[in-house]
Design an enzyme around this catalytic site. Structure first.
Site, PDB file in Angstrom:
ATOM      1  N   ARG A 149      -1.703  -2.315 -17.068  1.00  0.00           N
ATOM      2  CA  ARG A 149      -2.023  -1.265 -16.103  1.00  0.00           C
ATOM      3  C   ARG A 149      -0.830  -0.439 -15.662  1.00  0.00           C
ATOM      4  NH1 ARG A 149      -6.432  -3.496 -11.662  1.00  0.00           N
ATOM      5  NH2 ARG A 149      -7.879  -4.474 -13.107  1.00  0.00           N
TER       6      ARG A 149
ATOM      7  N   HIS B  21     -12.301   1.399 -21.722  1.00  0.00           N
ATOM      8  CA  HIS B  21     -11.647   1.063 -20.449  1.00  0.00           C
ATOM      9  C   HIS B  21     -12.684   0.608 -19.418  1.00  0.00           C
ATOM     10  CE1 HIS B  21      -7.892   1.207 -18.180  1.00  0.00           C
ATOM     11  NE2 HIS B  21      -8.531   1.747 -17.155  1.00  0.00           N
TER      12      HIS B  21
ATOM     13  N   TYR C 183     -17.413  19.042 -12.557  1.00  0.00           N
ATOM     14  CA  TYR C 183     -17.114  20.470 -12.465  1.00  0.00           C
ATOM     15  C   TYR C 183     -15.971  20.903 -13.388  1.00  0.00           C
ATOM     16  CZ  TYR C 183     -19.810  20.028  -8.139  1.00  0.00           C
ATOM     17  OH  TYR C 183     -20.791  19.766  -7.219  1.00  0.00           O
TER      18      TYR C 183
END
Length: 745
Positions: A35, A81, A125
């Protein structure tokens, strides 16, 4: 009811501490490797690698049309993921922000946030596709250049590392916090990184100093000016840890009538512009930037912060020096090259090791791509051999295919062909037979054999491999040349030689004021020197005056508390006397239950006697009473039974002290030691714990000793009975001495 013993056999007995240690270690390793820390070979964390690989599989190349980020996020979550969607989208957004990464890997369309700290729009968006830099990172990924591993559910494969020669770790940097470690890598100029890589290829043992002459230092996407010395830069990169000082870039604009203003055009990396403007505005309102009149943010797509000096007589360099010292216009970037090395272990690496690891990875990629190409050439040469047989024996091949039930076996037996060759012959379309000319087949065969020989020579020659790597890096350097808009260096280096010393007091207008402090700790400053014997001021209900004294706006006002601390306030920063003022506890970290013993104008050239309740004390210099922070400065060590009760100006060669035991002691000032901090020595000895100091007064022996009451001043003709050594009890006070035990004013 029968006891069920079936499950008891599967119980594993284990110490809780061992179980916790084992599981926490697994969690820590997962956080570090999977990570938080980037890989030294491609500069990517797993989430970034998966995002780019998913976009490659969706064919979102720079030439493709934009696609909704929601599509990319969904594909990454579904195939690679298995974490939250916000972690994926946030990582995507950062890769698209040209103020966060030096060379964006994602071309974003829509609201991806800005340098003011405004958040990005939701992924439904926004749209995205990859940039050229992202394609370079993955160049050769379909040529068996890196290992692939199963994804989380085993339904597909994903790369363990990216193969491309683009030096992403240094180009775009990275930051992350793991368990017990963190990383913070600055961005650099790709053209300079390529020069450094070519240097290390030619000279693997190159020193950090030699490397940094090519690499120079960080090149932040937001620009700015790096003001550290070259030696400091070399030291930081030699250890993999260190800090850089980065200042905003500014210029002077001339206005009408000789006035000037400063325009900030670039700010330090990682600083949010809106918060920077808010910080400076707050300091102006708090009167902590006396050289600055106003600040305005006139930014559009480019940064433009306008700072107006107090007046045209203000030296601009001193104003900026003060701003750099007080605000985030100068920021420190704490570098930490903590990365996952090629063996999968986290460690802090010096710049030389980073470059050598990257070169070793690229050499491995080169060898794997070469072997992959050689295997393809071998397969094609085999097929060409079979096609040549078809051309030379076209009628017989057609006859076998038309008449034989098992044409494949007959062809293999009659012409000594391999299964691959026969499959290629059988899959050849009739319309292609006219193209199967012997000359074309032999020309392709010749070219492939020539390429095969070159690749085999490349595998055998280390020098040729190095030349190929240098050619790759040179091509990248040419693509991101410093003459291009994206490749030009943004952060310039200007070694700081001498810091400008700013004394803001010289720019504060000197005006007389009267400081008024109440018992509840409310302080204010009235203009002019008021009559202290007839003050007409109001206080909050239940509050009353503690002290009032005259000062000048350039003075430092000190507060001495029962806890033995000194707090320093700037007189020009004190609130107006039009209201009740402001609590000193808002200006300094004075505890709510801590009594203020004295407030006074600090004179660093004076000396002060600090006195504890039970007759202990010492002399301290005014310079040592100056507190630099809101936390104050601990000068006298006290406890609950013996708090500080007095701070007296040292004004004579003799000191008189009176106690609640009705005794007076006079001794020489020279007997009191001067200290910087401590409990002090015994000034007057008391036999009972309830006995304490009532008053202390300094005088000159030549002027004589006396006390003042409402009836006037009384002089003592003979002080010999009370004159003794320090730490004596003294003698009973003389006849006529005030019952309060105070010497008066």
């Amino acid at each position: 009811m029968k006891e069920n013993t079936k499950f008891k056999e599967n119980i594993d007995s284990q110490q809780l501490s061992d179980a916790l240690s084992e599981r926490y270690l697994s969690y820590a390793v997962s956080t570090i490797v999977s990570r938080a820390l980037p890989d030294v070979r491609d500069g990517l964390k797993p989430v970034h690698r998966r995002i780019l690989y998913s976009m490659l599989r969706q064919k979102l190349s720079p030439a493709a049309a934009f696609r909704k980020c929601a599509t990319v996020v969904g594909d990454v979550l579904g195939h690679y993921h298995p974490h939250g969607d916000s972690s994926v989208y946030d990582a995507m957004v950062r890769l698209a922000q040209d103020f966060s990464v030096r060379y964006p890997l994602i071309d974003g369309q829509g609201n991806f946030g800005n340098i003011d700290g405004d958040p990005q729009a939701a992924y439904r968006y926004t749209e995205s596709k990859m940039t050229d830099a992202a394609m370079l990172i993955m160049e050769g990924i379909d040529e068996d250049s890196v290992d692939m591993m199963p994804n989380f559910d085993g339904t597909t494969l994903e790369p363990t590392v990216m193969p491309g020669a683009f030096p992403n770790l240094l180009a775009n940097g990275g930051m992350g916090i793991a368990v017990g470690m963190a990383t913070n890598i600055p961005t650099h100029n790709v053209a300079e990184v390529c020069d450094a890589l070519n240097l290390v290829i030619d000279r693997p043992d190159a020193t950090t100093q030699q490397i940094m002459k090519k690499l120079v230092g960080p090149d932040f996407p937001t620009g700015g000016v790096l003001i550290d010395s070259f030696d400091t830069i070399v030291k930081n990169y030699d250890t993999g840890r260190g800090a850089f000082r980065v200042r905003a870039r500014w210029e002077i604009e001339k206005l009408d009538r000789g006035a000037e203003q400063v325009v900030i055009t670039e700010i330090p990396y990682g600083i949010i512009k809106s918060k920077l403007v808010e910080q400076i505005g707050g300091l102006i309102d708090a009167k902590k930037l006396p050289l600055v009149e106003d600040i305005a943010d006139e930014s559009t797509t480019d940064v433009r912060i306008v700072i107006t000096p107090k007046n045209r007589n203000i030296p601009i360099d001193k104003m900026m020096a003060h701003l750099f010292a007080m605000t985030d216009l100068e920021s420190r970037f704490n570098m930490n090259f903590n990365v996952i090395d090629s063996n999968g272990a986290p460690r802090v690496m010096p710049i030389g090791d980073v470059l050598r690891e990257f070169i070793a990875h690229q050499k491995n990629v080169l060898l794997r791509r070469t072997n992959w190409r050689l295997a393809n050439i071998a397969r094609r040469l085999e097929i060409l051999g079979g096609l040549l047989v078809v051309y030379l024996n076209l009628d017989r091949v057609i006859e076998i295919i038309r008449t034989e039930d098992d044409a494949k076996s007959v062809l293999m037996a009659e012409f000594q062909l391999t299964e691959i060759q026969v499959e290629a012959i059988l899959n050849t379309r009739l319309r292609s037979l006219r193209k199967l000319e012997e000359m074309e087949i032999r020309r392709e065969d010749e070219n492939l054999r020539k390429e095969q020989a070159e690749l085999q020579t490349l595998l055998a020659s280390s020098d040729m491999q190095n030349n190929q790597l240098k050619a790759w890096f040179s091509d990248i350097k040419k693509q991101y040349d410093k003459k291009t808009a994206l490749g030009r260096r943004r952060t310039t280096w200007a070694e700081q030689t001498v810091d400008v010393v700013v004394d803001t007091d010289e720019f504060i207008e000197k005006e007389p004021i009267t400081i008024i402090l109440s018992k509840m700790g409310w302080i204010r400053a009235a203009k002019t020197h008021l009559d202290l014997t007839n003050l007409d001021v109001k206080f909050k209900e239940g509050d009353e005056i503690l002290t009032a004294f005259h000062a000048i706006t350039t003075d430092k006002i000190n507060l001495f508390t029962a806890g033995g601390k000194m707090f320093t306030l700037a007189a020009n920063m004190l609130p107006s006397a039009r209201g009740f003022g402001e609590s000193v506890r808002m200006m300094a970290d004075v505890a709510a239950d801590e009594e203020i013993v004295r407030a006074f104008v600090l004179d660093i050239n004076k000396k002060y006697l600090l006195v504890g309740r039970h007759g202990t004390g010492f002399i301290v210099s005014g310079e040592n009473c100056l507190a630099q922070t809101k936390n104050g400065k601990q000068v006298m060590n006290v406890d609950a039974k013996n708090p500080a009760i007095m701070c007296v100006d040292v004004t004579g060669d003799t000191v008189a002290i009176s106690g609640s035991n009705d005794k007076l002691l006079i001794f020489a000032t020279s007997e009191i030691p001067e200290m910087t901090r401590g409990k002090g020595v015994i000034l007057q000895k008391y036999n009972a714990e309830r006995t304490y100091v009532l008053d202390v007064m300094f005088f000159n022996m030549a002027d004589g000793f006396g006390w003042t009451t409402g009836r006037g001043t009384t002089k003592l003709d003979d002080i010999a009975p009370w004159n003794a050594k320090r730490a004596s009890q003294g003698r009973t006070v003389p006849v006529g001495f005030p019952r309060s035990g105070k010497f008066g004013k």
